[in-house]
Scaffold this motif. Structure first.
Motif, PDB file in Angstrom:
ATOM      1  N   UNK A 144       0.842  -1.216   0.000  1.00  0.00           N
ATOM      2  CA  UNK A 144       0.000   0.000   0.000  1.00  0.00           C
ATOM      3  C   UNK A 144       0.869   1.255   0.000  1.00  0.00           C
ATOM      4  N   UNK A 145       1.964   1.221   0.767  1.00  0.00           N
ATOM      5  CA  UNK A 145       2.854   2.381   0.801  1.00  0.00           C
ATOM      6  C   UNK A 145       3.525   2.587  -0.552  1.00  0.00           C
ATOM      7  N   UNK A 146       3.943   1.506  -1.195  1.00  0.00           N
ATOM      8  CA  UNK A 146       4.556   1.617  -2.525  1.00  0.00           C
ATOM      9  C   UNK A 146       3.559   2.179  -3.543  1.00  0.00           C
ATOM     10  N   UNK A 147       2.323   1.708  -3.480  1.00  0.00           N
ATOM     11  CA  UNK A 147       1.312   2.209  -4.415  1.00  0.00           C
ATOM     12  C   UNK A 147       0.999   3.678  -4.146  1.00  0.00           C
ATOM     13  N   UNK A 148       0.930   4.047  -2.880  1.00  0.00           N
ATOM     14  CA  UNK A 148       0.633   5.434  -2.519  1.00  0.00           C
ATOM     15  C   UNK A 148       1.737   6.370  -2.994  1.00  0.00           C
ATOM     16  N   UNK A 149       2.976   5.911  -2.955  1.00  0.00           N
ATOM     17  CA  UNK A 149       4.115   6.747  -3.323  1.00  0.00           C
ATOM     18  C   UNK A 149       4.497   6.632  -4.807  1.00  0.00           C
ATOM     19  N   UNK A 150       3.809   5.788  -5.537  1.00  0.00           N
ATOM     20  CA  UNK A 150       4.153   5.586  -6.945  1.00  0.00           C
ATOM     21  C   UNK A 150       4.014   6.855  -7.780  1.00  0.00           C
ATOM     22  N   UNK A 151       2.968   7.686  -7.594  1.00  0.00           N
ATOM     23  CA  UNK A 151       2.906   8.925  -8.380  1.00  0.00           C
ATOM     24  C   UNK A 151       4.123   9.819  -8.182  1.00  0.00           C
ATOM     25  N   UNK A 152       4.711   9.818  -6.972  1.00  0.00           N
ATOM     26  CA  UNK A 152       5.921  10.615  -6.744  1.00  0.00           C
ATOM     27  C   UNK A 152       7.076  10.085  -7.573  1.00  0.00           C
ATOM     28  N   UNK A 153       7.166   8.777  -7.692  1.00  0.00           N
ATOM     29  CA  UNK A 153       8.181   8.153  -8.546  1.00  0.00           C
ATOM     30  C   UNK A 153       8.024   8.606  -9.990  1.00  0.00           C
ATOM     31  N   UNK A 154       6.790   8.602 -10.485  1.00  0.00           N
ATOM     32  CA  UNK A 154       6.543   9.043 -11.856  1.00  0.00           C
ATOM     33  C   UNK A 154       6.873  10.519 -12.032  1.00  0.00           C
ATOM     34  N   UNK A 155       6.613  11.317 -11.008  1.00  0.00           N
ATOM     35  CA  UNK A 155       6.942  12.743 -11.069  1.00  0.00           C
ATOM     36  C   UNK A 155       8.434  12.935 -11.248  1.00  0.00           C
ATOM     37  N   UNK A 156       9.234  12.141 -10.539  1.00  0.00           N
ATOM     38  CA  UNK A 156      10.691  12.251 -10.681  1.00  0.00           C
ATOM     39  C   UNK A 156      11.113  11.939 -12.115  1.00  0.00           C
ATOM     40  N   UNK A 157      10.491  10.932 -12.710  1.00  0.00           N
ATOM     41  CA  UNK A 157      10.829  10.597 -14.087  1.00  0.00           C
ATOM     42  C   UNK A 157      10.359  11.685 -15.039  1.00  0.00           C
ATOM     43  N   UNK A 158       9.196  12.260 -14.789  1.00  0.00           N
ATOM     44  CA  UNK A 158       8.712  13.339 -15.648  1.00  0.00           C
ATOM     45  C   UNK A 158       9.630  14.544 -15.566  1.00  0.00           C
ATOM     46  N   UNK A 159      10.167  14.794 -14.383  1.00  0.00           N
ATOM     47  CA  UNK A 159      11.114  15.904 -14.215  1.00  0.00           C
ATOM     48  C   UNK A 159      12.350  15.676 -15.060  1.00  0.00           C
ATOM     49  N   UNK A 160      12.828  14.422 -15.079  1.00  0.00           N
ATOM     50  CA  UNK A 160      14.000  14.103 -15.906  1.00  0.00           C
ATOM     51  C   UNK A 160      13.709  14.325 -17.378  1.00  0.00           C
ATOM     52  N   UNK A 161      12.492  13.960 -17.803  1.00  0.00           N
ATOM     53  CA  UNK A 161      12.118  14.143 -19.204  1.00  0.00           C
ATOM     54  C   UNK A 161      12.081  15.632 -19.552  1.00  0.00           C
ATOM     55  N   UNK A 162      11.515  16.432 -18.644  1.00  0.00           N
ATOM     56  CA  UNK A 162      11.420  17.868 -18.889  1.00  0.00           C
ATOM     57  C   UNK A 162      12.799  18.513 -18.952  1.00  0.00           C
ATOM     58  N   UNK A 163      13.678  18.103 -18.054  1.00  0.00           N
ATOM     59  CA  UNK A 163      15.006  18.683 -18.009  1.00  0.00           C
ATOM     60  C   UNK A 163      15.882  18.192 -19.141  1.00  0.00           C
ATOM     61  N   UNK A 164      15.546  16.954 -19.631  1.00  0.00           N
ATOM     62  CA  UNK A 164      16.335  16.416 -20.745  1.00  0.00           C
ATOM     63  C   UNK A 164      16.010  17.135 -22.025  1.00  0.00           C
TER      64      UNK A 164
END
Length: 219
Positions: A199-219
């Motif tokens: 449940x904790x992993x699922x709850x925090x999964x959107x934050x993980x995706x945000x980090x990847x989206x940030x990398x895409x934006x900065x790339x």
């Protein structure tokens, strides 16, 4: 706005045989690359076994009391078994920044955040791969990271020790690090079970995706 709709979330209750799991991961990664399948987070447990990564040194296989498999991921020897949550993560980095270092950092942050939700403070340690915490005044490893990227699609992922038999780690030098012990949520005195971690992993999964989206934006 981060959405998880494009990512399948799968939890396997039965112990998953390693060869079949590896084959399924590779097939899914190929399908993601071809655009025929969604990205996937797959949570499971394995029967007792050891896996060797691309940097595995045979001298660190101290007592092969369980089956030993070549994993193809980065890293050295690690143990998997009941009581340990495995997270296999198949993501298309071609659409998420093409930054492997950022991806690994995001995986680490995801696990650290989930453990924090369970009341466990953990951290990265410079020069030592994995997730670390305090066990009775000594730094100890509670999670491992091992990933592979093929045609910008990831597979393998992470493991978190919930309540495995820690003596099983004695058959190897875990991840090539002999100077520090391995610990678990149970050894730390936490009553959190596998479902609570999920449940904790699922709850925090959107934050993980945000980090990847940030990398895409900065790339």
């Amino acid at each position: 706005m981060i959405t998880t709709d494009s990512v399948e979330w799968r939890v396997s209750d039965a112990l998953a045989a390693y060869p079949e799991t590896l084959a399924a991961m590779e097939a899914r990664a190929a399908a993601i690359f071809a655009g025929d399948a969604r990205e996937l987070v797959w949570l499971l447990e394995h029967p007792p076994l050891y896996t060797g990564g691309t940097s595995a040194d045979p001298v660190e296989l101290l007592d092969p009391r369980f089956p030993v498999f070549s994993a193809g991921r980065g890293g050295r020897y690690t143990y998997h078994g009941p009581g340990q949550r495995i997270g296999y993560v198949m993501m298309n980095l071609a659409a998420r920044g093409r930054d492997v270092r950022c991806y690994v950092h995001a995986i680490e942050g995801w696990v650290i955040d989930a453990l924090a939700d369970l009341g466990v403070k953990s951290w990265r340690a410079p020069g030592r791969i994995g997730i670390w915490t305090n066990d009775n005044g000594r730094e100890a490893k509670i999670g491992a990271i091992g990933v592979r990227v093929r045609r910008w699609v990831t597979f393998h992922g992470f493991s978190v020790n919930v309540d495995p038999d820690l003596s099983h780690f004695e058959g190897i030098v875990p991840c090539g690090i002999a100077e520090y012990p391995v610990t678990s949520l149970a050894k730390l005195g936490h009553a959190a079970d596998m479902k609570a971690l999920d449940r904790a992993l699922e709850r925090r999964f959107p934050d993980f995706l945000t980090r990847l989206e940030t990398a895409q934006t900065q790339g």
